[in-house]
Write an enzyme that holds these catalytic residues in place. Structure first.
Site, PDB file in Angstrom:
ATOM      1  N   ASP A   4      39.162  15.360  42.537  1.00 55.41           N
ATOM      2  CA  ASP A   4      39.003  14.024  41.954  1.00 55.41           C
ATOM      3  C   ASP A   4      37.725  13.877  41.142  1.00 55.41           C
ATOM      4  O   ASP A   4      37.148  12.787  41.056  1.00 55.41           O
ATOM      5  CB  ASP A   4      39.056  12.944  43.042  1.00 55.41           C
ATOM      6  CG  ASP A   4      40.349  12.985  43.820  1.00 55.41           C
ATOM      7  OD1 ASP A   4      41.387  13.324  43.212  1.00 55.41           O
ATOM      8  OD2 ASP A   4      40.338  12.705  45.030  1.00 55.41           O
ATOM      9  N   LYS A  59      39.114  15.446  36.300  1.00 52.89           N
ATOM     10  CA  LYS A  59      39.670  16.527  35.478  1.00 52.89           C
ATOM     11  C   LYS A  59      40.663  16.000  34.446  1.00 52.89           C
ATOM     12  O   LYS A  59      40.679  16.437  33.305  1.00 52.89           O
ATOM     13  CB  LYS A  59      40.369  17.567  36.372  1.00 52.89           C
ATOM     14  CG  LYS A  59      39.426  18.233  37.359  1.00 52.89           C
ATOM     15  CD  LYS A  59      40.160  19.151  38.330  1.00 52.89           C
ATOM     16  CE  LYS A  59      40.998  18.413  39.349  1.00 52.89           C
ATOM     17  NZ  LYS A  59      40.237  17.671  40.352  1.00 52.89           N
ATOM     18  N   GLY A  69      46.307  14.217  41.637  1.00 49.10           N
ATOM     19  CA  GLY A  69      46.483  12.927  40.962  1.00 49.10           C
ATOM     20  C   GLY A  69      45.422  12.875  39.883  1.00 49.10           C
ATOM     21  O   GLY A  69      44.247  12.720  40.187  1.00 49.10           O
ATOM     22  N   HIS A  70      45.817  13.092  38.642  1.00 50.74           N
ATOM     23  CA  HIS A  70      44.862  13.148  37.536  1.00 50.74           C
ATOM     24  C   HIS A  70      45.014  11.885  36.684  1.00 50.74           C
ATOM     25  O   HIS A  70      46.073  11.645  36.111  1.00 50.74           O
ATOM     26  CB  HIS A  70      45.090  14.408  36.692  1.00 50.74           C
ATOM     27  CG  HIS A  70      44.850  15.685  37.456  1.00 50.74           C
ATOM     28  ND1 HIS A  70      45.058  16.930  36.941  1.00 50.74           N
ATOM     29  CD2 HIS A  70      44.375  15.885  38.720  1.00 50.74           C
ATOM     30  CE1 HIS A  70      44.739  17.843  37.843  1.00 50.74           C
ATOM     31  NE2 HIS A  70      44.339  17.232  38.937  1.00 50.74           N
ATOM     32  N   GLN A 110      42.733  20.004  42.244  1.00 47.19           N
ATOM     33  CA  GLN A 110      41.827  20.021  43.412  1.00 47.19           C
ATOM     34  C   GLN A 110      40.416  20.430  42.954  1.00 47.19           C
ATOM     35  O   GLN A 110      40.041  20.127  41.841  1.00 47.19           O
ATOM     36  CB  GLN A 110      42.352  20.932  44.518  1.00 47.19           C
ATOM     37  CG  GLN A 110      43.617  20.408  45.204  1.00 47.19           C
ATOM     38  CD  GLN A 110      44.894  20.638  44.415  1.00 47.19           C
ATOM     39  OE1 GLN A 110      45.208  21.746  44.055  1.00 47.19           O
ATOM     40  NE2 GLN A 110      45.648  19.580  44.170  1.00 47.19           N
TER      41      GLN A 110
HETATM   42  P1  GDP Z   1      41.031  14.195  38.889  1.00 48.51           P
HETATM   43  O1  GDP Z   1      41.968  14.382  40.016  1.00 48.51           O
HETATM   44  O2  GDP Z   1      39.936  15.207  38.890  1.00 48.51           O
HETATM   45  O3  GDP Z   1      41.710  14.108  37.560  1.00 48.51           O
HETATM   46  O4  GDP Z   1      40.309  12.793  39.135  1.00 48.51           O
HETATM   47  P2  GDP Z   1      41.054  11.433  39.609  1.00 48.51           P
HETATM   48  O5  GDP Z   1      41.821  10.892  38.470  1.00 48.51           O
HETATM   49  O6  GDP Z   1      41.755  11.618  40.893  1.00 48.51           O
HETATM   50  O7  GDP Z   1      39.786  10.545  39.957  1.00 48.51           O
HETATM   51  C1  GDP Z   1      38.839  10.209  39.007  1.00 48.51           C
HETATM   52  C2  GDP Z   1      38.799   8.683  38.893  1.00 48.51           C
HETATM   53  O8  GDP Z   1      37.627   8.304  38.198  1.00 48.51           O
HETATM   54  C3  GDP Z   1      39.935   8.106  38.084  1.00 48.51           C
HETATM   55  O9  GDP Z   1      40.265   6.839  38.607  1.00 48.51           O
HETATM   56  C4  GDP Z   1      39.358   7.978  36.681  1.00 48.51           C
HETATM   57  O10 GDP Z   1      39.979   6.935  35.925  1.00 48.51           O
HETATM   58  C5  GDP Z   1      37.942   7.613  36.993  1.00 48.51           C
HETATM   59  N1  GDP Z   1      36.940   8.094  36.031  1.00 48.51           N
HETATM   60  C6  GDP Z   1      36.908   9.248  35.316  1.00 48.51           C
HETATM   61  N2  GDP Z   1      35.754   9.344  34.639  1.00 48.51           N
HETATM   62  C7  GDP Z   1      35.034   8.241  34.932  1.00 48.51           C
HETATM   63  C8  GDP Z   1      33.737   7.773  34.567  1.00 48.51           C
HETATM   64  O11 GDP Z   1      32.992   8.424  33.851  1.00 48.51           O
HETATM   65  N3  GDP Z   1      33.340   6.579  35.085  1.00 48.51           N
HETATM   66  C9  GDP Z   1      34.123   5.832  35.917  1.00 48.51           C
HETATM   67  N4  GDP Z   1      33.641   4.686  36.373  1.00 48.51           N
HETATM   68  N5  GDP Z   1      35.349   6.240  36.277  1.00 48.51           N
HETATM   69  C10 GDP Z   1      35.790   7.432  35.805  1.00 48.51           C
HETATM   70  P1  IMO Z   2      43.085  16.459  42.457  1.00 50.12           P
HETATM   71  O1  IMO Z   2      43.754  17.521  41.599  1.00 50.12           O
HETATM   72  C1  IMO Z   2      41.263  15.476  46.306  1.00 50.12           C
HETATM   73  C2  IMO Z   2      42.913  17.512  49.811  1.00 50.12           C
HETATM   74  C3  IMO Z   2      43.656  16.660  50.832  1.00 50.12           C
HETATM   75  C4  IMO Z   2      43.361  17.460  52.096  1.00 50.12           C
HETATM   76  C5  IMO Z   2      43.412  18.898  51.608  1.00 50.12           C
HETATM   77  C6  IMO Z   2      44.743  19.595  51.824  1.00 50.12           C
HETATM   78  O2  IMO Z   2      43.555  15.086  42.172  1.00 50.12           O
HETATM   79  O3  IMO Z   2      41.611  16.633  42.431  1.00 50.12           O
HETATM   80  P2  IMO Z   2      47.123  19.412  50.642  1.00 50.12           P
HETATM   81  O4  IMO Z   2      48.044  18.252  50.465  1.00 50.12           O
HETATM   82  O5  IMO Z   2      46.689  20.068  49.374  1.00 50.12           O
HETATM   83  O6  IMO Z   2      47.644  20.421  51.619  1.00 50.12           O
HETATM   84  O7  IMO Z   2      45.802  18.779  51.337  1.00 50.12           O
HETATM   85  O8  IMO Z   2      43.112  18.859  50.216  1.00 50.12           O
HETATM   86  N1  IMO Z   2      43.420  17.387  48.437  1.00 50.12           N
HETATM   87  C7  IMO Z   2      42.791  16.732  47.460  1.00 50.12           C
HETATM   88  N2  IMO Z   2      41.652  15.995  47.493  1.00 50.12           N
HETATM   89  N3  IMO Z   2      41.920  15.676  45.132  1.00 50.12           N
HETATM   90  C8  IMO Z   2      43.032  16.437  45.093  1.00 50.12           C
HETATM   91  O9  IMO Z   2      43.638  16.777  43.928  1.00 50.12           O
HETATM   92  C9  IMO Z   2      43.538  16.971  46.291  1.00 50.12           C
HETATM   93  N4  IMO Z   2      44.615  17.724  46.600  1.00 50.12           N
HETATM   94  C10 IMO Z   2      44.522  17.974  47.908  1.00 50.12           C
HETATM   95  O10 IMO Z   2      43.129  15.362  50.883  1.00 50.12           O
HETATM   96  O11 IMO Z   2      42.043  17.201  52.518  1.00 50.12           O
HETATM   97 MG    MG Z   3      42.708  13.325  41.663  1.00 51.59          MG
END
Ligand code: GDP
Ligand code: IMO
Ligand code: MG
Length: 424
Positions: A13, A16, A40-41, A221
């Site tokens: 998270d 990415k 979840g991107h 991840q």
């Molecule tokens: P990913 O899994 O690595 O793609 O990241 P996620 O989407 O799960 O989580 C990142 C969260 O931070 C999302 O809700 C984005 O919309 C938000 N986000 C990304 N960059 C920024 C930033 O620079 N500032 C803030 N406030 N939110 C951001």
């Molecule tokens: P993105 O791509 C954050 C964590 C789960 C758990 C562990 C194993 O959005 O960054 P799994 O379902 O993969 O067997 O769970 O890994 N986990 C993540 N945490 N971002 C993710 O993906 C994750 N995908 C799995 O919370 O601790």
């Molecule tokens: Mg994510």
């Protein structure tokens, strides 16, 4: 031509999805190499927000080829829901999204097994996303898996055999379930997959490399969730590190060019497992609230803490990071003091490397830096950045030995600042 890789350096998270979307105009191809719908991107642009699970984040900028590689595990039912939602919002993917025939299929019973194993672990549960990731990779490595290409090869027999094995396991775990609806959606998903280009993606990607196309591999991840190098056993079941791009797409190691390592200005983790810099206090809650740190897949509250440079240095080393991207910088805008963990105290001994046993009591050793206490969300250039923030960046660069070339100051595509520092 070299292939670039973008991956998370923390516990996932990191942002990415946004970063890949921002970089996509520089590339012809975006490819996912591991993980599945546990990811979840999130991307935001033009007032719209999208959360991608299995679909690569290069689908929104022009007609780029997007590939789901062999290292990915695919749930046909969730894939159908995801793509249909994108199509409903005007983003058509059938021509530009290609799927590897060697990607493994997540079966409905894999999802049930994920939940059953977690329940059986009790207090020791990993806190998985419940999407069947672990059981699917287990079957892959145990040579019992089903692949996308099996759809055209003796599919029903293979499915019946896998299902029977899984049902025995579920029985031994005393797990009660109803498969009817899950199976119905899954078989609809299988039919849906047939409308896509199912390829030998390792041949496709190597031919794209030979023809001079620019390729970006998108990790899911993060490094600290890697099956080999993460905080085992509290990890996911794939290689999230740079080497995973080679095995998950069929790219030779000497083809890898830039490795973008992406991290938050602080640190989060969702699910169980050690997290040395976690702040189970008001400061952690404040980061969580301002950063809106709730899981994009499960909605779970993310655990929050200060940046951990011991873990980050380890991640930079394992991945051979050549450029750093710092996300969510704006989340720290209000803080008077910013802390950065530079070492661990383990049983009275100060160490600056990531140890084998991170279950042991670890006390972070912090350096304090002055906060900038200025909103950066509307800033567009490096020159506008507050001096204290620039000092934080220089400190991190010095510690990590790699330049931070992009900083993100908000969730929107536009809230991104490129820094024109020399590359290391
Ligand atoms: P990913 O899994 O690595 O793609 O990241 P996620 O989407 O799960 O989580 C990142 C969260 O931070 C999302 O809700 C984005 O919309 C938000 N986000 C990304 N960059 C920024 C930033 O620079 N500032 C803030 N406030 N939110 C951001
Ligand atoms: P993105 O791509 C954050 C964590 C789960 C758990 C562990 C194993 O959005 O960054 P799994 O379902 O993969 O067997 O769970 O890994 N986990 C993540 N945490 N971002 C993710 O993906 C994750 N995908 C799995 O919370 O601790
Ligand atoms: Mg994510």
């Amino acid at each position: 031509m070299k292939v670039d890789v973008l991956l998370g350096l923390q516990w996932g998270d990191e942002g990415k999805g946004k970063a890949v979307d921002v970089l996509t105009p520089r590339y012809d191809v975006v490819a996912r190499f591991q993980g599945g719908p546990n990811a979840g991107h999130t991307l935001e642009f033009e007032g719209q927000k999208y959360v991608l699970r299995s679909v690569p984040s290069g689908v929104f900028q022009g007609n780029k080829i997007n590939i789901i590689g062999n290292g990915v595990v695919l749930d046909p039912a969730l894939f159908k829901t995801e793509v249909e939602a994108l199509e409903a919002s005007g983003h058509y993917l059938k021509q530009k999204l290609h799927l590897s025939k060697k990607a493994h299929l997540i079966l409905p019973t894999h999802r049930l097994l994920d939940k059953a194993y977690e329940a059986a672990k009790g207090d020791a549960k990993v806190g998985t996303t419940g999407k069947g990731i672990g059981p699917t990779y287990t079957d892959k490595v145990g040579r019992n898996g089903m692949r996308v290409g099996d759809i055209f090869h003796d599919f029903n027999r293979k499915y019946a055999r896998a299902k029977a094995n899984h049902e025995q396991l579920l029985k031994s775990l005393n797990y009660s379930y109803d498969l009817t609806e899950l199976e119905r959606e899954w078989f609809e998903g299988i039919e849906y997959l047939k409308q896509f280009k199912l390829t030998d993606s390792e041949h496709e990607i190597n031919s794209l490399i030979r023809s001079g196309k620019n390729i970006l591999c998108e990790g899911a991840q993060g490094t600290m969730l890697d099956i080999d190098f993460g905080s085992y056993p509290y990890v996911t079941s794939s290689n999230t590190v740079c080497a995973g791009a080679c095995t998950g797409l069929g790219i030779a190691p000497n083809r890898i060019g830039e490795v973008y390592g992406i991290f938050k200005a602080y640190c989060t983790r969702v699910g169980a497992g050690p997290f040395p810099t976690e702040l189970p206090d008001e400061t952690g809650d404040k980061i969580c609230t301002i950063g809106n740190e709730f899981g994009s897949v499960t909605g779970r509250k993310r655990r929050c803490g200060w940046i951990d440079l011991v873990a980050l240095k380890y991640a930079v080393m394992i991945n051979g990071v050549t450029q750093l991207i710092m996300m969510k910088s704006d989340v720290l805008d209000e803080f008077e003091v910013i802390k950065a963990c530079v070492a661990y105290n383990v049983n009275g001994e100060k160490i600056d490397y990531f140890p084998y046993d991170i279950d042991a009591h670890i006390e972070p050793v912090y350096v304090e830096l002055p906060g900038w206490q200025t909103s950066m969300t509307k800033m567009q250039s490096e020159e506008e950045l507050p001096a204290e923030f620039s000092a934080y960046l220089f400190f991190l660069e010095e510690q990590l030995g790699v330049s931070i070339t992009i900083v993100s100051v908000g969730s929107d595509r536009e809230q991104t600042i490129e820094r024109h520092t020399e590359k290391e």
